[in-house]
Design a protein around this motif. Sequence first.
Motif, PDB file in Angstrom:
ATOM      1  N   GLY A   1      72.669 -53.191-110.556  1.00 51.85           N
ATOM      2  CA  GLY A   1      72.128 -53.259-109.201  1.00 51.85           C
ATOM      3  C   GLY A   1      71.943 -51.878-108.598  1.00 51.85           C
ATOM      4  O   GLY A   1      70.932 -51.603-107.936  1.00 51.85           O
ATOM      5  N   VAL A   2      72.892 -50.992-108.830  1.00 49.06           N
ATOM      6  CA  VAL A   2      72.768 -49.605-108.347  1.00 49.06           C
ATOM      7  C   VAL A   2      71.557 -48.940-108.999  1.00 49.06           C
ATOM      8  O   VAL A   2      70.758 -48.284-108.323  1.00 49.06           O
ATOM      9  N   PHE A   3      71.416 -49.106-110.312  1.00 50.38           N
ATOM     10  CA  PHE A   3      70.263 -48.556-111.033  1.00 50.38           C
ATOM     11  C   PHE A   3      68.960 -49.076-110.423  1.00 50.38           C
ATOM     12  O   PHE A   3      68.038 -48.296-110.147  1.00 50.38           O
ATOM     13  N   ASN A   4      68.879 -50.372-110.182  1.00 47.52           N
ATOM     14  CA  ASN A   4      67.668 -50.972-109.621  1.00 47.52           C
ATOM     15  C   ASN A   4      67.390 -50.470-108.203  1.00 47.52           C
ATOM     16  O   ASN A   4      66.232 -50.214-107.841  1.00 47.52           O
ATOM     17  N   LEU A   5      68.427 -50.331-107.399  1.00 46.32           N
ATOM     18  CA  LEU A   5      68.239 -49.820-106.030  1.00 46.32           C
ATOM     19  C   LEU A   5      67.754 -48.372-106.031  1.00 46.32           C
ATOM     20  O   LEU A   5      66.919 -47.995-105.200  1.00 46.32           O
ATOM     21  N   LEU A   6      68.262 -47.581-106.945  1.00 46.34           N
ATOM     22  CA  LEU A   6      67.790 -46.193-107.043  1.00 46.34           C
ATOM     23  C   LEU A   6      66.303 -46.151-107.374  1.00 46.34           C
ATOM     24  O   LEU A   6      65.540 -45.393-106.761  1.00 46.34           O
ATOM     25  N   TRP A   7      65.873 -46.989-108.326  1.00 47.61           N
ATOM     26  CA  TRP A   7      64.450 -47.016-108.667  1.00 47.61           C
ATOM     27  C   TRP A   7      63.618 -47.555-107.515  1.00 47.61           C
ATOM     28  O   TRP A   7      62.485 -47.110-107.290  1.00 47.61           O
ATOM     29  N   ALA A   8      64.147 -48.507-106.776  1.00 48.81           N
ATOM     30  CA  ALA A   8      63.415 -49.022-105.606  1.00 48.81           C
ATOM     31  C   ALA A   8      63.235 -47.913-104.569  1.00 48.81           C
ATOM     32  O   ALA A   8      62.145 -47.765-103.994  1.00 48.81           O
ATOM     33  N   ALA A   9      64.275 -47.127-104.351  1.00 49.33           N
ATOM     34  CA  ALA A   9      64.182 -46.019-103.396  1.00 49.33           C
ATOM     35  C   ALA A   9      63.148 -44.988-103.847  1.00 49.33           C
ATOM     36  O   ALA A   9      62.350 -44.485-103.036  1.00 49.33           O
ATOM     37  N   VAL A  10      63.137 -44.667-105.129  1.00 50.84           N
ATOM     38  CA  VAL A  10      62.151 -43.723-105.661  1.00 50.84           C
ATOM     39  C   VAL A  10      60.745 -44.282-105.473  1.00 50.84           C
ATOM     40  O   VAL A  10      59.833 -43.562-105.047  1.00 50.84           O
ATOM     41  N   THR A  11      60.569 -45.549-105.746  1.00 55.52           N
ATOM     42  CA  THR A  11      59.260 -46.176-105.603  1.00 55.52           C
ATOM     43  C   THR A  11      58.780 -46.105-104.155  1.00 55.52           C
ATOM     44  O   THR A  11      57.623 -45.754-103.887  1.00 55.52           O
ATOM     45  N   VAL A  12      59.665 -46.407-103.220  1.00 55.06           N
ATOM     46  CA  VAL A  12      59.294 -46.338-101.799  1.00 55.06           C
ATOM     47  C   VAL A  12      58.916 -44.909-101.417  1.00 55.06           C
ATOM     48  O   VAL A  12      57.906 -44.678-100.736  1.00 55.06           O
ATOM     49  N   LEU A  13      59.702 -43.936-101.872  1.00 56.15           N
ATOM     50  CA  LEU A  13      59.366 -42.543-101.573  1.00 56.15           C
ATOM     51  C   LEU A  13      58.002 -42.160-102.143  1.00 56.15           C
ATOM     52  O   LEU A  13      57.249 -41.418-101.509  1.00 56.15           O
ATOM     53  N   MET A  14      57.685 -42.661-103.318  1.00 50.65           N
ATOM     54  CA  MET A  14      56.398 -42.339-103.935  1.00 50.65           C
ATOM     55  C   MET A  14      55.231 -42.988-103.183  1.00 50.65           C
ATOM     56  O   MET A  14      54.130 -42.447-103.164  1.00 50.65           O
ATOM     57  N   ILE A  15      55.473 -44.113-102.561  1.00 50.97           N
ATOM     58  CA  ILE A  15      54.407 -44.822-101.853  1.00 50.97           C
ATOM     59  C   ILE A  15      54.212 -44.276-100.443  1.00 50.97           C
ATOM     60  O   ILE A  15      53.084 -44.049-100.003  1.00 50.97           O
ATOM     61  N   VAL A  16      55.287 -44.060 -99.714  1.00 56.08           N
ATOM     62  CA  VAL A  16      55.177 -43.667 -98.294  1.00 56.08           C
ATOM     63  C   VAL A  16      55.566 -42.218 -98.063  1.00 56.08           C
ATOM     64  O   VAL A  16      55.971 -41.862 -96.971  1.00 56.08           O
ATOM     65  N   ARG A  17      55.396 -41.403 -99.080  1.00 56.03           N
ATOM     66  CA  ARG A  17      55.800 -40.010 -98.994  1.00 56.03           C
ATOM     67  C   ARG A  17      55.164 -39.333 -97.788  1.00 56.03           C
ATOM     68  O   ARG A  17      54.011 -39.606 -97.449  1.00 56.03           O
ATOM     69  N   PRO A  18      55.907 -38.426 -97.170  1.00 59.90           N
ATOM     70  CA  PRO A  18      55.334 -37.649 -96.057  1.00 59.90           C
ATOM     71  C   PRO A  18      54.149 -36.809 -96.549  1.00 59.90           C
ATOM     72  O   PRO A  18      54.151 -36.297 -97.657  1.00 59.90           O
TER      73      PRO A  18
END
Length: 152
Positions: A129-146
Amino acid sequence: MTKFLLAVHVLAAIVAVGPVTVAASMFPPAARRVLEAPDDVRAAETLRLLYRICRLYAVVGVVVPVFGFATASTMHVLGSAWLITSIALTALAAVVLAALVLPRQSALVEGGKDARTRQATVQLAMFTGVFNLLWAAVTVLMIVRPGSTTGA
Protein backbone atom coordinates in the motif's frame (compact mmCIF):
# COMPACT_ATOMS: atom_id res chain seq x y z
CA MET A 1 12.27 15.04 -29.53
CA THR A 2 10.60 16.11 -26.27
CA LYS A 3 7.25 14.70 -27.35
CA PHE A 4 8.85 11.37 -28.26
CA LEU A 5 10.70 11.14 -24.92
CA LEU A 6 7.57 12.11 -23.01
CA ALA A 7 5.49 9.52 -24.88
CA VAL A 8 8.02 6.77 -24.13
CA HIS A 9 8.20 7.89 -20.49
CA VAL A 10 4.41 7.79 -20.06
CA LEU A 11 4.02 4.50 -21.94
CA ALA A 12 6.83 2.93 -19.90
CA ALA A 13 5.14 4.10 -16.70
CA ILE A 14 1.85 2.56 -17.76
CA VAL A 15 3.35 -0.68 -19.06
CA ALA A 16 5.93 -1.18 -16.28
CA VAL A 17 4.57 0.41 -13.13
CA GLY A 18 0.94 -0.58 -13.74
CA PRO A 19 1.51 -4.35 -13.73
CA VAL A 20 3.81 -4.29 -10.70
CA THR A 21 1.28 -2.20 -8.80
CA VAL A 22 -1.60 -4.53 -9.64
CA ALA A 23 0.34 -7.78 -9.14
CA ALA A 24 1.81 -6.56 -5.84
CA SER A 25 -1.69 -5.64 -4.65
CA MET A 26 -3.03 -9.07 -5.61
CA PHE A 27 -0.17 -10.91 -3.91
CA PRO A 28 -1.19 -10.68 -0.20
CA PRO A 29 -4.72 -12.07 -0.75
CA ALA A 30 -3.26 -14.79 -2.98
CA ALA A 31 -0.74 -15.64 -0.25
CA ARG A 32 -3.58 -15.90 2.28
CA ARG A 33 -5.34 -18.39 -0.03
CA VAL A 34 -2.15 -20.48 -0.08
CA LEU A 35 -2.00 -20.32 3.73
CA GLU A 36 -5.61 -21.46 3.99
CA ALA A 37 -5.17 -24.30 1.47
CA PRO A 38 -1.50 -25.34 1.39
CA ASP A 39 -2.23 -28.26 -0.96
CA ASP A 40 -3.94 -26.06 -3.57
CA VAL A 41 -1.50 -26.25 -6.49
CA ARG A 42 -3.33 -23.59 -8.48
CA ALA A 43 -3.14 -21.08 -5.61
CA ALA A 44 0.60 -21.73 -5.26
CA GLU A 45 1.10 -21.29 -9.02
CA THR A 46 -0.79 -18.00 -8.89
CA LEU A 47 1.43 -16.81 -6.08
CA ARG A 48 4.59 -17.67 -8.04
CA LEU A 49 3.20 -15.95 -11.15
CA LEU A 50 2.41 -12.75 -9.27
CA TYR A 51 5.91 -12.76 -7.78
CA ARG A 52 7.50 -13.22 -11.23
CA ILE A 53 5.41 -10.35 -12.60
CA CYS A 54 6.53 -8.08 -9.77
CA ARG A 55 10.21 -8.97 -10.23
CA LEU A 56 10.16 -8.65 -14.01
CA TYR A 57 8.29 -5.38 -14.17
CA ALA A 58 10.36 -3.91 -11.34
CA VAL A 59 13.39 -4.36 -13.60
CA VAL A 60 11.56 -3.07 -16.68
CA GLY A 61 10.42 -0.09 -14.58
CA VAL A 62 13.95 1.31 -14.60
CA VAL A 63 13.09 2.64 -18.07
CA VAL A 64 10.57 5.07 -16.52
CA PRO A 65 13.04 7.32 -14.66
CA VAL A 66 15.61 7.02 -17.46
CA PHE A 67 13.19 8.49 -19.98
CA GLY A 68 11.84 10.83 -17.30
CA PHE A 69 15.27 12.37 -16.83
CA ALA A 70 15.73 12.63 -20.60
CA THR A 71 12.34 14.32 -20.95
CA ALA A 72 13.00 16.72 -18.06
CA SER A 73 16.36 17.60 -19.51
CA THR A 74 14.88 18.53 -22.90
CA MET A 75 12.16 20.53 -21.14
CA HIS A 76 14.77 22.31 -18.98
CA VAL A 77 12.92 21.51 -15.74
CA LEU A 78 15.55 19.41 -13.93
CA GLY A 79 15.77 21.94 -11.08
CA SER A 80 12.02 22.30 -10.56
CA ALA A 81 10.75 21.52 -7.06
CA TRP A 82 7.90 19.32 -8.34
CA LEU A 83 10.37 17.24 -10.35
CA ILE A 84 12.85 16.89 -7.48
CA THR A 85 9.97 15.81 -5.24
CA SER A 86 8.85 13.29 -7.89
CA ILE A 87 12.39 11.93 -8.17
CA ALA A 88 12.63 11.54 -4.39
CA LEU A 89 9.25 9.79 -4.20
CA THR A 90 10.17 7.52 -7.11
CA ALA A 91 13.43 6.58 -5.40
CA LEU A 92 11.56 5.90 -2.16
CA ALA A 93 9.03 3.74 -4.05
CA ALA A 94 11.91 1.77 -5.58
CA VAL A 95 13.44 1.23 -2.14
CA VAL A 96 10.10 0.09 -0.70
CA LEU A 97 9.65 -2.35 -3.58
CA ALA A 98 13.21 -3.70 -3.54
CA ALA A 99 13.75 -3.81 0.22
CA LEU A 100 10.30 -4.41 1.70
CA VAL A 101 7.90 -5.85 -0.87
CA LEU A 102 9.91 -8.23 -3.07
CA PRO A 103 11.85 -9.92 -0.23
CA ARG A 104 8.63 -10.58 1.68
CA GLN A 105 6.99 -11.93 -1.47
CA SER A 106 9.99 -14.20 -1.99
CA ALA A 107 9.77 -15.49 1.57
CA LEU A 108 6.08 -16.27 1.12
CA VAL A 109 6.71 -18.03 -2.20
CA GLU A 110 9.61 -20.04 -0.78
CA GLY A 111 7.45 -21.06 2.15
CA GLY A 112 9.68 -20.72 5.16
CA LYS A 113 7.82 -21.59 8.38
CA ASP A 114 8.30 -18.11 9.84
CA ALA A 115 7.38 -16.39 6.58
CA ARG A 116 4.09 -18.13 5.89
CA THR A 117 1.87 -16.50 8.46
CA ARG A 118 -1.19 -14.32 8.21
CA GLN A 119 0.81 -11.57 9.93
CA ALA A 120 3.39 -11.74 7.12
CA THR A 121 0.65 -11.17 4.53
CA VAL A 122 -0.76 -8.25 6.51
CA GLN A 123 2.66 -6.63 6.77
CA LEU A 124 3.27 -7.21 3.06
CA ALA A 125 -0.09 -5.63 2.25
CA MET A 126 0.89 -2.55 4.27
CA PHE A 127 4.22 -2.16 2.44
CA THR A 128 2.49 -2.72 -0.89
CA GLY A 129 0.00 0.00 0.00
CA VAL A 130 2.85 2.40 0.78
CA PHE A 131 4.46 1.54 -2.58
CA ASN A 132 1.16 2.18 -4.38
CA LEU A 133 0.57 5.49 -2.57
CA LEU A 134 4.04 6.70 -3.49
CA TRP A 135 3.37 5.97 -7.16
CA ALA A 136 -0.02 7.68 -6.92
CA ALA A 137 1.67 10.78 -5.50
CA VAL A 138 4.25 10.77 -8.31
CA THR A 139 1.49 10.40 -10.88
CA VAL A 140 -0.44 13.35 -9.44
CA LEU A 141 2.70 15.48 -9.43
CA MET A 142 3.34 14.58 -13.06
CA ILE A 143 -0.20 15.55 -14.05
CA VAL A 144 -0.73 18.77 -12.07
CA ARG A 145 2.86 19.93 -11.88
CA PRO A 146 3.38 23.65 -11.31
CA GLY A 147 4.12 25.50 -14.52
CA SER A 148 2.34 22.88 -16.61
CA THR A 149 2.15 23.69 -20.29
CA THR A 150 -1.34 22.22 -20.49
CA GLY A 151 -2.93 25.35 -19.08
CA ALA A 152 -4.90 23.33 -16.55
